[in-house]
Design a protein around this motif. Structure first.
Motif, PDB file in Angstrom:
ATOM      1  N   GLU A 127      -5.019  -6.028  -1.724  1.00  0.00           N
ATOM      2  CA  GLU A 127      -4.214  -6.806  -2.684  1.00  0.00           C
ATOM      3  C   GLU A 127      -2.796  -6.242  -2.784  1.00  0.00           C
ATOM      4  O   GLU A 127      -1.826  -6.997  -2.818  1.00  0.00           O
ATOM      5  N   ILE A 128      -2.671  -4.939  -2.808  1.00  0.00           N
ATOM      6  CA  ILE A 128      -1.332  -4.349  -2.946  1.00  0.00           C
ATOM      7  C   ILE A 128      -0.524  -4.565  -1.667  1.00  0.00           C
ATOM      8  O   ILE A 128       0.689  -4.790  -1.714  1.00  0.00           O
ATOM      9  N   LYS A 159     -10.274  -3.301  -1.954  1.00  0.00           N
ATOM     10  CA  LYS A 159      -9.673  -4.349  -2.774  1.00  0.00           C
ATOM     11  C   LYS A 159      -8.244  -3.952  -3.170  1.00  0.00           C
ATOM     12  O   LYS A 159      -7.301  -4.748  -3.054  1.00  0.00           O
ATOM     13  N   LYS A 160      -8.094  -2.705  -3.636  1.00  0.00           N
ATOM     14  CA  LYS A 160      -6.755  -2.247  -4.044  1.00  0.00           C
ATOM     15  C   LYS A 160      -5.802  -2.257  -2.855  1.00  0.00           C
ATOM     16  O   LYS A 160      -4.670  -2.731  -2.958  1.00  0.00           O
ATOM     17  N   ALA A 180      -5.071   3.136  -0.623  1.00  0.00           N
ATOM     18  CA  ALA A 180      -5.699   3.167  -1.946  1.00  0.00           C
ATOM     19  C   ALA A 180      -6.813   4.203  -1.974  1.00  0.00           C
ATOM     20  O   ALA A 180      -7.593   4.304  -1.024  1.00  0.00           O
ATOM     21  N   ALA A 231      -1.465   2.709  -3.779  1.00  0.00           N
ATOM     22  CA  ALA A 231      -1.817   1.697  -4.776  1.00  0.00           C
ATOM     23  C   ALA A 231      -2.352   2.331  -6.056  1.00  0.00           C
ATOM     24  O   ALA A 231      -3.516   2.155  -6.421  1.00  0.00           O
ATOM     25  N   THR A 232      -1.495   3.059  -6.757  1.00  0.00           N
ATOM     26  CA  THR A 232      -1.912   3.669  -8.023  1.00  0.00           C
ATOM     27  C   THR A 232      -0.708   3.919  -8.919  1.00  0.00           C
ATOM     28  O   THR A 232       0.416   4.038  -8.437  1.00  0.00           O
ATOM     29  N   ASP A 253     -10.116   5.587  -4.076  1.00  0.00           N
ATOM     30  CA  ASP A 253     -11.060   5.428  -5.175  1.00  0.00           C
ATOM     31  C   ASP A 253     -11.984   6.638  -5.165  1.00  0.00           C
ATOM     32  O   ASP A 253     -12.491   7.030  -4.106  1.00  0.00           O
ATOM     33  N   ASN A 309     -13.875  -0.996  -4.064  1.00  0.00           N
ATOM     34  CA  ASN A 309     -12.673  -0.892  -4.899  1.00  0.00           C
ATOM     35  C   ASN A 309     -11.468  -0.439  -4.082  1.00  0.00           C
ATOM     36  O   ASN A 309     -10.361  -0.950  -4.263  1.00  0.00           O
ATOM     37  N   GLU A 336     -10.614  -3.371 -10.855  1.00  0.00           N
ATOM     38  CA  GLU A 336     -11.547  -2.573 -10.052  1.00  0.00           C
ATOM     39  C   GLU A 336     -12.980  -2.927 -10.439  1.00  0.00           C
ATOM     40  O   GLU A 336     -13.610  -2.237 -11.217  1.00  0.00           O
ATOM     41  N   GLU A 360      -2.130  -6.488 -12.202  1.00  0.00           N
ATOM     42  CA  GLU A 360      -3.079  -5.376 -12.089  1.00  0.00           C
ATOM     43  C   GLU A 360      -4.237  -5.763 -11.166  1.00  0.00           C
ATOM     44  O   GLU A 360      -4.708  -6.906 -11.220  1.00  0.00           O
ATOM     45  N   VAL A 361      -4.678  -4.850 -10.341  1.00  0.00           N
ATOM     46  CA  VAL A 361      -5.868  -5.111  -9.528  1.00  0.00           C
ATOM     47  C   VAL A 361      -7.084  -4.688 -10.348  1.00  0.00           C
ATOM     48  O   VAL A 361      -7.161  -3.559 -10.820  1.00  0.00           O
TER      49      VAL A 361
END
Ligand code: IMP
Length: 197
Positions: A56-57, A52-53, A67, A7-8, A69, A49, A41, A38-39
């Protein structure tokens, strides 16, 4: 090989993940899904974070999601920039802007008061579960930039065991000892334990 989504959009992170995960899993990134929203942060911690990423992704793509962070925690700044590492010098700060602000904020401090660590949390989410792993690496913030590899705060992050900054390491050397490299190792161990790879 199973397909996961990282997720980036960050090319530097993608390169480090690919260097470690090549041959184990197939990785897509957000660049393969240009229409995704966009997620934001806005978590108070790296862990919030990262989850969450990943969640959601996964929800947007249906793929098992990974994801990362990451934050730089400087002791003399009470752990800052931490979760705000990407926007330390402002909302649209470049890597260079952030490094320059960090050097200014630590101006005049002797080496023993310039201790810091990089910390990475990697979160995973799919239909059935969500979990995380993490790792950190200790170093010292130099008074000037050294080396031209890596990214972000790497040019000022001195790693005493190798007597080099992270920018003076090639990607394989960095991946062996870095926060992200070790977190990816822990992530792979977890996937193996779950017999997912
Ligand atoms: P993010 O929120 O995980 O995307 O990362 C926050 C910020 O930390 C990035 O914008 C970089 O400035 C910095 N950063 C993340 N990983 C590294 C690293 O491996 N080396 C140096 N700086 C990093």
């Amino acid at each position: 090989m199973k397909t996961y989504i990282l997720a980036t959009h960050n090319r530097d992170k993608i390169r480090e993940f690919t260097g470690k995960l090549n041959g184990l899993i197939r990785l897509k990134t957000l660049d393969d899904f240009p229409d995704l929203p966009e997620v934001i942060e806005d978590g108070a911690t790296l862990k919030e974070n990262a989850y969450k990423k990943a969640r959601e992704i996964h929800r947007f793509t249906g793929l098992p999601a990974i994801a990362d962070d990451t934050g730089l925690e400087v002791d003399a700044l009470a752990g800052a920039p931490g979760v705000y590492s990407s926007r330390y010098a402002g909302e649209s700060a470049s890597y260079r802007d952030n490094v320059i602000k960090l050097l200014q904020d630590l101006n005049g401090l002797p080496p023993e008061q310039r201790t810091a660590r990089f910390r990475t949390i990697i979160a995973f989410a799919d239909d059935t579960e969500a979990w995380d792993v993490g790792a950190s690496v200790d170093g010292v913030i130099l008074t000037e930039q050294k080396g031209d590899g890596g990214f972000g705060y790497d040019p000022v992050f001195y790693y005493p065991p190798l007597k080099k900054t992270f920018s003076e390491l090639d990607i394989h050397e960095k991946n062996k000892i870095s926060h992200r490299g070790m977190a990816i190792d822990a992530f792979v161990r977890e996937l193996k334990e779950k017999q997912a790879i």
